[in-house]
Design a protein around this motif. Structure first.
Motif, PDB file in Angstrom:
ATOM      1  N   SER A  92     -10.683  14.761 -37.220  1.00  0.00           N
ATOM      2  CA  SER A  92      -9.876  16.206 -36.893  1.00  0.00           C
ATOM      3  C   SER A  92     -10.055  16.330 -35.590  1.00  0.00           C
ATOM      4  O   SER A  92     -10.717  15.561 -34.680  1.00  0.00           O
ATOM      5  N   CYS A  93      -9.072  17.291 -34.954  1.00  0.00           N
ATOM      6  CA  CYS A  93      -9.400  17.660 -33.544  1.00  0.00           C
ATOM      7  C   CYS A  93     -10.568  18.043 -33.123  1.00  0.00           C
ATOM      8  O   CYS A  93     -10.909  17.854 -31.927  1.00  0.00           O
ATOM      9  N   GLN A  94     -11.339  18.707 -33.742  1.00  0.00           N
ATOM     10  CA  GLN A  94     -12.785  19.268 -33.345  1.00  0.00           C
ATOM     11  C   GLN A  94     -12.671  20.254 -32.422  1.00  0.00           C
ATOM     12  O   GLN A  94     -13.733  20.799 -31.960  1.00  0.00           O
ATOM     13  N   SER A  95     -11.497  20.903 -31.795  1.00  0.00           N
ATOM     14  CA  SER A  95     -11.648  21.887 -31.073  1.00  0.00           C
ATOM     15  C   SER A  95     -10.765  23.146 -31.385  1.00  0.00           C
ATOM     16  O   SER A  95     -10.819  24.136 -30.853  1.00  0.00           O
ATOM     17  N   CYS A  96      -9.959  23.066 -32.400  1.00  0.00           N
ATOM     18  CA  CYS A  96      -8.965  24.375 -32.863  1.00  0.00           C
ATOM     19  C   CYS A  96      -9.859  25.332 -33.532  1.00  0.00           C
ATOM     20  O   CYS A  96     -11.053  24.804 -33.760  1.00  0.00           O
ATOM     21  N   GLY A  97      -9.438  26.483 -33.801  1.00  0.00           N
ATOM     22  CA  GLY A  97     -10.012  27.529 -34.516  1.00  0.00           C
ATOM     23  C   GLY A  97     -10.804  27.242 -35.748  1.00  0.00           C
ATOM     24  O   GLY A  97     -11.978  27.317 -35.994  1.00  0.00           O
ATOM     25  N   PRO A  98      -9.898  26.309 -36.746  1.00  0.00           N
ATOM     26  CA  PRO A  98     -10.756  25.977 -37.970  1.00  0.00           C
ATOM     27  C   PRO A  98     -11.662  24.941 -37.699  1.00  0.00           C
ATOM     28  O   PRO A  98     -12.873  25.112 -38.408  1.00  0.00           O
ATOM     29  N   CYS A  99     -11.411  23.984 -36.760  1.00  0.00           N
ATOM     30  CA  CYS A  99     -12.434  22.977 -36.532  1.00  0.00           C
ATOM     31  C   CYS A  99     -13.787  23.604 -36.027  1.00  0.00           C
ATOM     32  O   CYS A  99     -14.856  22.991 -36.580  1.00  0.00           O
ATOM     33  N   GLU A 100     -13.425  24.562 -35.059  1.00  0.00           N
ATOM     34  CA  GLU A 100     -14.771  25.248 -34.621  1.00  0.00           C
ATOM     35  C   GLU A 100     -15.487  25.832 -35.626  1.00  0.00           C
ATOM     36  O   GLU A 100     -16.722  26.279 -35.705  1.00  0.00           O
ATOM     37  N   TYR A 106      -8.647  22.516 -42.363  1.00  0.00           N
ATOM     38  CA  TYR A 106      -7.449  23.250 -42.187  1.00  0.00           C
ATOM     39  C   TYR A 106      -7.107  23.057 -40.696  1.00  0.00           C
ATOM     40  O   TYR A 106      -6.631  23.770 -39.695  1.00  0.00           O
ATOM     41  N   CYS A 107      -7.409  21.897 -40.123  1.00  0.00           N
ATOM     42  CA  CYS A 107      -7.270  21.619 -38.684  1.00  0.00           C
ATOM     43  C   CYS A 107      -5.994  22.018 -38.156  1.00  0.00           C
ATOM     44  O   CYS A 107      -4.812  21.546 -38.628  1.00  0.00           O
ATOM     45  N   GLU A 108      -5.723  22.812 -37.019  1.00  0.00           N
ATOM     46  CA  GLU A 108      -4.445  23.230 -36.397  1.00  0.00           C
ATOM     47  C   GLU A 108      -4.100  22.463 -35.167  1.00  0.00           C
ATOM     48  O   GLU A 108      -3.211  22.795 -34.317  1.00  0.00           O
ATOM     49  N   GLY A 109      -4.657  21.229 -34.944  1.00  0.00           N
ATOM     50  CA  GLY A 109      -4.990  20.455 -33.653  1.00  0.00           C
ATOM     51  C   GLY A 109      -3.390  20.077 -33.367  1.00  0.00           C
ATOM     52  O   GLY A 109      -2.479  20.327 -34.419  1.00  0.00           O
ATOM     53  N   PRO A 110      -3.099  19.212 -32.383  1.00  0.00           N
ATOM     54  CA  PRO A 110      -1.982  18.499 -32.444  1.00  0.00           C
ATOM     55  C   PRO A 110      -1.444  17.839 -33.700  1.00  0.00           C
ATOM     56  O   PRO A 110      -0.202  17.928 -33.963  1.00  0.00           O
TER      57      PRO A 110
HETATM   58 ZN   LIG Z   1      -9.090  21.006 -35.475  1.00  0.00          ZN
END
Ligand SMILES: [Zn+2]
Ligand SMILES: [Zn+2]
Length: 374
Positions: A92-100, A106-110
């Protein structure tokens, strides 16, 4: 390197051997030799293209347990020989709100989280292949540690069924004093009964099956109620703080709503279902919410593995060989396996590779396939 997997090139064929090229572990990645893989209802849906989004070939499996064989540069959390697991996501992107917030599902990354199979690898764009294979390569943040107290076969279903029911309990803040209702005591529900009990809740299970009653009580339920028994349902009215509803077919939610206490939450997990029309009156008068929940994050998955180890919780499993996987999927489709989870002993896949090289005329010839970006 060439790896052998078991999958299908279309929605109607049975799964069979497929050989494909798997890149070796790169920076931050771990290569795992798979020893066990659970058979989940999602495997069936994806292989049959029930969701209309399957990328072919499809090699399912997201309840993966195995042994670390190699680590790429920079891997610090795992070393060769560690017993590990991989669940429904591998990136997952590891930096969006859900990942943090440790909710990578629920990753909202790219792009959204990369699913373990039928996902898109970043950055290569290549389709992902699941646990019905000899090995899998996963970045270390998505690898779980299997506690010593859990058998590898029993650990596999915790990685999907276990976390799917644990995550909404955690999110709700379930604690002693709360009453949990478990509606539908199948693969997910039988884990929900055990986990809710371990968290100190009072557990009421709802099942129509008279012959399952003793079994469900043995799992730790305080009570089993037949949802078609109106008097029994009436007796439970207004008593439930959290319902984990795993019923996989369309059902009438009204009788379940009347069970909920003020501020209660009725969580729908598992297969996507349609609700029949219902009156929201009981929701409004008691501030009840109906919610959904999708698997769970990596931190919570580690937590539920540790919780199961601590409390001796194990799913009911039936071991099969890779040759039996089509029959296992058929029986899932026919809905006849109760709460048992099939777990594939993946040594059988390695054995089938050996019999292929020794006796090519007898074994089913694998289809060779070169994964490419879609
Ligand atoms: Zn994410
Ligand atoms: Zn699953």
């Amino acid at each position: 390197m060439d790896v052998l997997g078991y999958g299908t090139f279309d929605a109607t064929s049975r799964l069979g051997p497929i050989v494909f090229n798997q890149p070796e572990a790169r920076e931050g990645e771990v290569e795992i030799e798979i020893t066990h893989c659970g058979v989940c209802h999602s495997d069936l849906h994806q292989a049959r293209n029930d969701w209309g989004n399957t990328v072919w070939p499809c090699i399912p499996g997201h309840e993966i347990v195995g042994i670390v064989r190699k680590t790429g540069p920079g891997v610090t959390a795992y070393k060769e020989g560690d017993r590990v697991g991989v669940g429904c996501m591998i990136n997952s992107c590891q930096s969006c709100g859900p990942c943090e917030a440790h909710d990578e599902q629920y990753c909202e990354g790219p792009v959204s989280a990369t699913l373990t199979y039928n996902g898109t690898k970043i950055p290569s764009g290549v389709n992902t292949y699941g646990g019905y294979t000899e090995t899998i390569v996963v970045r270390e943040e998505f690898v779980l540690r299997i506690p010593d107290a859990i058998d590898s076969a029993a650990a596999a279903p915790i990685l999907c069924a276990g976390i799917t029911v644990y995550a909404p309990m955690k999110e709700f803040g379930l604690k002693p004093g709360h009453t949990v209702a478990v509606a539908g005591v199948g693969g997910l529900g039988h884990m929900a009964v055990q986990i809710a009990k371990a968290l100190g809740a009072t557990v009421v299970a709802f099942s129509r099956s008279e012959k399952k009653r003793a079994e469900i009580l043995e799992m730790g339920a305080d009570k089993v109620v037949d949802p078609t028994d109106e008097d029994a349902m009436e007796a439970e009215a207004g008593s439930v703080d959290l319902m984990i509803n795993t019923i996989p077919v369309p059902f009438d939610i009204a009788p379940y709503l009347s069970l909920m206490r003020h501020d209660g939450r009725l969580q729908i997990v598992g297969n996507m279902i349609e609700l029949e029309a219902f009156s929201p009156g009981p929701m409004v008068f008691n501030r009840i919410t109906i919610g959904g929940s999708l698997i769970g994050g990596i931190k919570d998955t580690q937590e539920v593995l540790d919780l199961c180890a601590e409390h001796g919780i194990a799913p009911a499993i039936q071991m099969i060989g890779i040759d039996d996987v089509n029959d296992a999927l058929d029986s899932l489709e026919q809905g006849g396996i109760g709460h048992f989870r099939h777990v594939i002993d993946m040594r059988s896949l390695r054995d089938s590779r050996e019999s292929m090289s020794q006796n090519a005329s007898r074994a089913e010839e694998p289809v060779r396939f070169q994964p490419e970006a879609g």
